[in-house]
Write a protein that holds these residues in place. Structure first.
Motif, PDB file in Angstrom:
ATOM      1  N   GLN A  51       0.822  -1.219   0.000  1.00 14.84           N
ATOM      2  CA  GLN A  51       0.000   0.000   0.000  1.00 14.84           C
ATOM      3  C   GLN A  51       0.853   1.265   0.000  1.00 14.84           C
ATOM      4  N   CYS A  93     -10.403  -0.435   4.063  1.00 12.73           N
ATOM      5  CA  CYS A  93      -9.008  -0.541   3.614  1.00 12.73           C
ATOM      6  C   CYS A  93      -8.618   0.789   3.005  1.00 12.73           C
ATOM      7  N   HIS A 135      -6.215  -9.142   7.835  1.00 15.45           N
ATOM      8  CA  HIS A 135      -6.390  -8.237   6.694  1.00 15.45           C
ATOM      9  C   HIS A 135      -5.028  -7.814   6.126  1.00 15.45           C
ATOM     10  N   HIS A 139      -2.693  -8.721   2.417  1.00 13.32           N
ATOM     11  CA  HIS A 139      -2.026  -7.805   1.482  1.00 13.32           C
ATOM     12  C   HIS A 139      -0.682  -8.365   1.008  1.00 13.32           C
TER      13      HIS A 139
HETATM   14 ZN   LIG Z   1      -6.049  -3.064   3.388  1.00 10.63          ZN
END
Ligand SMILES: [Zn+2]
Length: 169
Positions: A51, A93, A135, A139
């Motif tokens: 991310q 998210c 979660h 990723h």
């Molecule tokens: Zn996320």
């Protein structure tokens, strides 16, 4: 300067590589600084390497989440084992702004990881903290919120998801 990576960018779908002590220390320190800045600037509980644009095995939790994570906020090269019943709960998210969906997760997770100084630790976590870890761990394998939600929900969110994809490119 790294910024939040939105759904639609390829790096979110990559399988992350483990970080190496020594060789990756500079990358890790700079990446963690950027990840903490990104997370502090958004309303999220956690953030994973992809991310921030780096497909490497690290995720962080916010420092003021109040979640029982044994004081740990940095998880390098994590491995997890699930335990307990499966529970449905709402997740968001940062790579999917404005999207929330019910996701099934195990109630508990044992996570083994290293902190930012390569000290190993093991934690048993339940509840929302376990949801966060599962979660973020997703990723690192290129698995996203959109993969975990039901088909109906995905259809309902079709336009919103398309918009995020367009904004991300
Ligand atoms: Zn996320």
């Amino acid at each position: 300067m790294r910024e939040i990576v939105l759904f639609g960018r390829d790096v979110l779908r990559e399988k992350c590589r483990p970080l190496e002590p020594g060789k990756d220390d500079v990358l890790l320190q700079v990446l963690l600084r950027d990840m903490k800045r990104i997370l502090a600037g958004h309303d999220g509980l956690g953030l994973a390497g992809p991310q921030a644009g780096e497909a490497v095995c690290v995720f962080i939790a916010g420092e003021d989440t109040g979640l029982p994570l044994g004081g740990h906020t940095v998880f390098v090269n994590p491995g997890i084992e699930l335990f307990g019943p499966v529970i449905r709960g709402e997740e968001g998210c940062l790579s999917f702004p404005g999207v929330y969906a019910d996701v099934e997760r195990s109630q508990g997770v044992r996570v083994k990881a290293f902190d930012e100084h390569w000290a190993p630790f093991t934690l048993d976590i339940t509840g929302l903290g376990a949801r966060l870890v599962q979660h973020e761990y997703d990723h690192l394998g290129g698995i996203l919120l959109v993969d975990r939600m039901g088909a109906l929900k995905r259809r309902l969110l079709r336009n919103r998801l398309r918009k995020i994809r367009e904004e991300s490119c």
